[in-house]
Design a protein around this motif. Structure first.
Motif, short mmCIF file in Angstrom:
data_model
loop_
_atom_site.label_atom_id
_atom_site.label_comp_id
_atom_site.label_asym_id
_atom_site.label_seq_id
_atom_site.Cartn_x
_atom_site.Cartn_y
_atom_site.Cartn_z
N ILE A 137 1.28 13.96 -9.86
CA ILE A 137 1.26 14.62 -11.17
C ILE A 137 2.62 15.31 -11.38
O ILE A 137 3.21 15.23 -12.44
N PHE A 138 3.08 16.02 -10.38
CA PHE A 138 4.44 16.52 -10.36
C PHE A 138 4.88 16.68 -8.92
O PHE A 138 4.01 16.76 -8.05
N PRO A 139 6.16 16.68 -8.59
CA PRO A 139 7.29 16.54 -9.49
C PRO A 139 7.27 15.18 -10.20
O PRO A 139 6.75 14.21 -9.67
N ASN A 140 7.88 15.14 -11.38
CA ASN A 140 7.85 13.91 -12.16
C ASN A 140 8.71 12.82 -11.50
O ASN A 140 9.61 13.11 -10.70
N VAL A 141 8.43 11.58 -11.88
CA VAL A 141 9.09 10.44 -11.23
C VAL A 141 10.61 10.50 -11.41
O VAL A 141 11.36 10.15 -10.49
N ALA A 142 11.07 10.95 -12.57
CA ALA A 142 12.51 10.98 -12.81
C ALA A 142 13.23 11.89 -11.81
O ALA A 142 14.33 11.57 -11.35
N THR A 143 12.59 12.99 -11.45
CA THR A 143 13.24 13.89 -10.47
C THR A 143 13.24 13.26 -9.08
O THR A 143 14.17 13.47 -8.29
N LEU A 144 12.18 12.51 -8.77
CA LEU A 144 12.14 11.82 -7.47
C LEU A 144 13.26 10.79 -7.39
O LEU A 144 13.93 10.64 -6.37
N VAL A 145 13.47 10.09 -8.50
CA VAL A 145 14.54 9.09 -8.57
C VAL A 145 15.90 9.78 -8.47
O VAL A 145 16.80 9.33 -7.74
N GLN A 146 16.04 10.88 -9.18
CA GLN A 146 17.29 11.63 -9.16
C GLN A 146 17.67 12.02 -7.73
O GLN A 146 18.79 11.79 -7.28
N HIS A 147 16.68 12.56 -7.01
CA HIS A 147 16.91 13.00 -5.63
C HIS A 147 17.29 11.81 -4.75
O HIS A 147 18.26 11.86 -3.98
N ARG A 148 16.51 10.72 -4.85
CA ARG A 148 16.75 9.55 -3.98
C ARG A 148 18.11 8.92 -4.22
O ARG A 148 18.75 8.40 -3.31
N ALA B 156 15.70 15.64 -16.32
CA ALA B 156 15.03 14.47 -15.73
C ALA B 156 13.53 14.63 -15.92
O ALA B 156 12.95 15.61 -15.43
N PHE B 157 12.94 13.73 -16.66
CA PHE B 157 11.50 13.86 -16.90
C PHE B 157 10.86 12.49 -17.10
O PHE B 157 11.53 11.50 -17.42
N SER B 158 9.54 12.47 -16.91
CA SER B 158 8.77 11.27 -17.19
C SER B 158 7.99 11.51 -18.47
O SER B 158 7.64 12.65 -18.79
N ASP C 223 0.81 -1.23 0.00
CA ASP C 223 0.00 0.00 0.00
C ASP C 223 0.84 1.27 0.00
O ASP C 223 0.49 2.26 -0.64
N ASP C 224 1.97 1.22 0.73
CA ASP C 224 2.77 2.44 0.84
C ASP C 224 3.94 2.48 -0.16
O ASP C 224 4.81 3.33 -0.07
N GLU C 225 3.95 1.55 -1.10
CA GLU C 225 5.04 1.50 -2.08
C GLU C 225 4.61 2.24 -3.35
O GLU C 225 3.45 2.14 -3.77
N THR C 226 5.54 2.97 -3.97
CA THR C 226 5.18 3.79 -5.12
C THR C 226 6.02 3.43 -6.35
O THR C 226 6.99 2.67 -6.26
N THR C 227 5.65 4.04 -7.46
CA THR C 227 6.39 3.83 -8.70
C THR C 227 7.85 4.26 -8.55
O THR C 227 8.76 3.54 -8.97
N SER C 228 8.08 5.41 -7.92
CA SER C 228 9.48 5.86 -7.79
C SER C 228 10.28 4.93 -6.88
O SER C 228 11.48 4.74 -7.09
N ASP C 229 9.61 4.34 -5.87
CA ASP C 229 10.32 3.36 -5.01
C ASP C 229 10.85 2.21 -5.87
O ASP C 229 11.99 1.77 -5.71
N MET C 230 10.01 1.73 -6.76
CA MET C 230 10.43 0.60 -7.63
C MET C 230 11.52 1.04 -8.59
O MET C 230 12.48 0.30 -8.85
N CYS C 231 11.37 2.27 -9.13
CA CYS C 231 12.39 2.80 -10.06
C CYS C 231 13.76 2.84 -9.40
O CYS C 231 14.78 2.48 -10.03
N VAL C 232 13.79 3.30 -8.16
CA VAL C 232 15.07 3.45 -7.46
C VAL C 232 15.76 2.09 -7.35
O VAL C 232 16.96 1.96 -7.62
N GLU C 233 14.99 1.06 -6.99
CA GLU C 233 15.59 -0.28 -6.82
C GLU C 233 16.07 -0.83 -8.16
O GLU C 233 17.17 -1.40 -8.24
N ALA C 234 15.28 -0.68 -9.20
CA ALA C 234 15.69 -1.19 -10.52
C ALA C 234 16.92 -0.43 -11.03
O ALA C 234 17.85 -1.02 -11.60
N ALA C 235 16.92 0.88 -10.78
CA ALA C 235 18.04 1.72 -11.24
C ALA C 235 19.34 1.32 -10.55
O ALA C 235 20.40 1.26 -11.19
N LYS C 236 19.27 1.03 -9.24
CA LYS C 236 20.49 0.63 -8.51
C LYS C 236 21.12 -0.59 -9.16
O LYS C 236 22.34 -0.67 -9.31
#
Ligand code: ACO
Length: 322
Positions: free
Chosen positions: A87-98, A106-108, A48-61
């Motif tokens: 809607i914003f900030p876009n997922v790519a910026t969330l990944v960039q920060h994390r 950085a954009f989606s 429930d508390d997991e998001t798209t950017s959470d998954m992106c970060v793990e795959a990116a690592k």
């Protein structure tokens, strides 16, 4: 001439697995119906508390590690997703920060199931233009949060996940050709009815869920995916028999089989993950690529065609030597 080439791959699948037998307890369906009509046996769903950017970060690592680069090398990030955290900030910026990636574009982008192909194509063009040297490309989706869990027509199909690649310049291909397309006349066959400027009153209610005319989607998908593959090969002057692997969007096993039949492509040259992942929309192609690279089927130098088709409709292909 400068080419771009995939230097590393990664994927992330959420821990929670939902089997067809689990779905039998939720809607009026059977494992047998789902397996024979769709090819799906299990799918992963976010917590429930997991998001798209959470998954992106793990795959990116994983992709960063596989490519042997440092996060500070990355100078461009593009994420294909239709289920962003916000809607914003876009997922790519969330990944960039994390991940601590230094300031860079950085954009989606949103092209439904074709999102990763659009994103990888974008990376290829920026590298060829000399404007990027190390691109993080991700396809990721939390489709389970866009589903009506009482609609057996759709809830059995989809899964969540993220696939990532690192793309770098190369003297040799690499990416040989890319082709993108879309036709908005099909907008009503597959869509999500709420957004930021329309149908705001249904956001957060049961009415905000994927709507799909399955049979119609099926017909256009097969025709388009076969055409996309033919176009990619013909424009590169490459014969079907020269292709080592086809990695299609994992929408449905019957769409993939019908596409293969239309092309005259043997099924043993097609990478399938639909049974384990379900349809993960923009995440399906990069996750299938990562699976097939890691299990040793896709090897360096082999000819691989990536292709996808999704809501809009959108479609696209990337022909490459891995
Ligand atoms: N379990 C049991 N029965 C079901 C289920 C289910 N999960 N879903 C539908 N049915 C029933 C229908 O209600 C219908 O019953 P009826 O005859 O009593 O009305 C019957 O099965 C046949 O329904 P159809 O829709 O004709 O079934 P079909 O064989 O076409 O399969 C499917 C449906 C799997 C959705 C198919 O149309 C399809 O694969 N479409 C492509 C859509 C797709 O893959 N979308 C993914 C997203 S799009 C993308 O990624 C590109």
């Amino acid at each position: 001439m400068m080419f771009s080439r995939i230097a590393g791959t990664g994927r992330y699948l959420p821990e929670k697995v939902l089997t067809n037998f689990d779905l039998e307890k939720i809607v009026d369906t059977t494992d047998e119906w789902i397996r024979t009509r769709t090819g799906v046996e299990r799918r992963h769903h976010v917590a429930d508390d997991e998001t798209t950017s959470d998954m992106c970060v793990e795959a990116a690592k994983v992709a960063i590690d596989d490519a042997g680069i440092d996060v500070s090398d990355i100078d461009f990030i593009v994420v294909g997703t239709t289920s962003p955290d916000l809607i914003f900030p876009n997922v790519a910026t969330l990944v960039q920060h994390r991940l601590g990636i230094p300031p860079c574009p950085a954009f989606s982008l949103e092209a439904a199931c074709t999102g990763f192909i659009y994103a990888l194509t974008t990376a290829d063009k920026f590298i060829k233009a000399g404007e990027a040297t190390c691109v993080l490309v991700i396809g990721a989706e939390c489709i389970s949060k866009l589903i009506d869990w009482s609609d057996r027509n759709t809830c059995v199909l989809f899964g969540d996940g993220a696939g990532a690649v690192i793309v770098k310049p190369s003297d040799e291909p690499g990416i040989i050709g890319t082709h993108l397309g879309a036709d908005g006349q099909y907008k009503d066959l597959l869509y999500y009815p709420a957004g930021a400027s329309k149908n705001l009153e249904i956001a957060g209610t049961d009415d905000a869920a994927i709507i799909m005319q399955g049979n119609e989607v099926f017909k256009v998908a097969v025709k388009t995916l076969a055409n996309v593959a033919t176009q990619a090969l013909e424009s590169a002057g490459i014969g079907l028999s020269e292709l080592d692997w086809l990695i299609p969007h994992q929408a449905n096993i019957r769409i993939i089989q019908a596409t293969a039949k239309r092309l005259g492509m043997p099924m043993d040259k097609i990478i399938l993950t639909i049974q384990d992942h379900g349809n993960t929309s923009a995440a399906s192609v990069p996750m299938a690529l990562d699976v097939s690279v890691r299990d040793g089927r896709v090897q360096r130098g082999q000819l691989v065609l990536l292709e996808a088709f999704g809501g809009g409709f959108t479609w696209g292909s990337v022909l490459m030597r891995y």
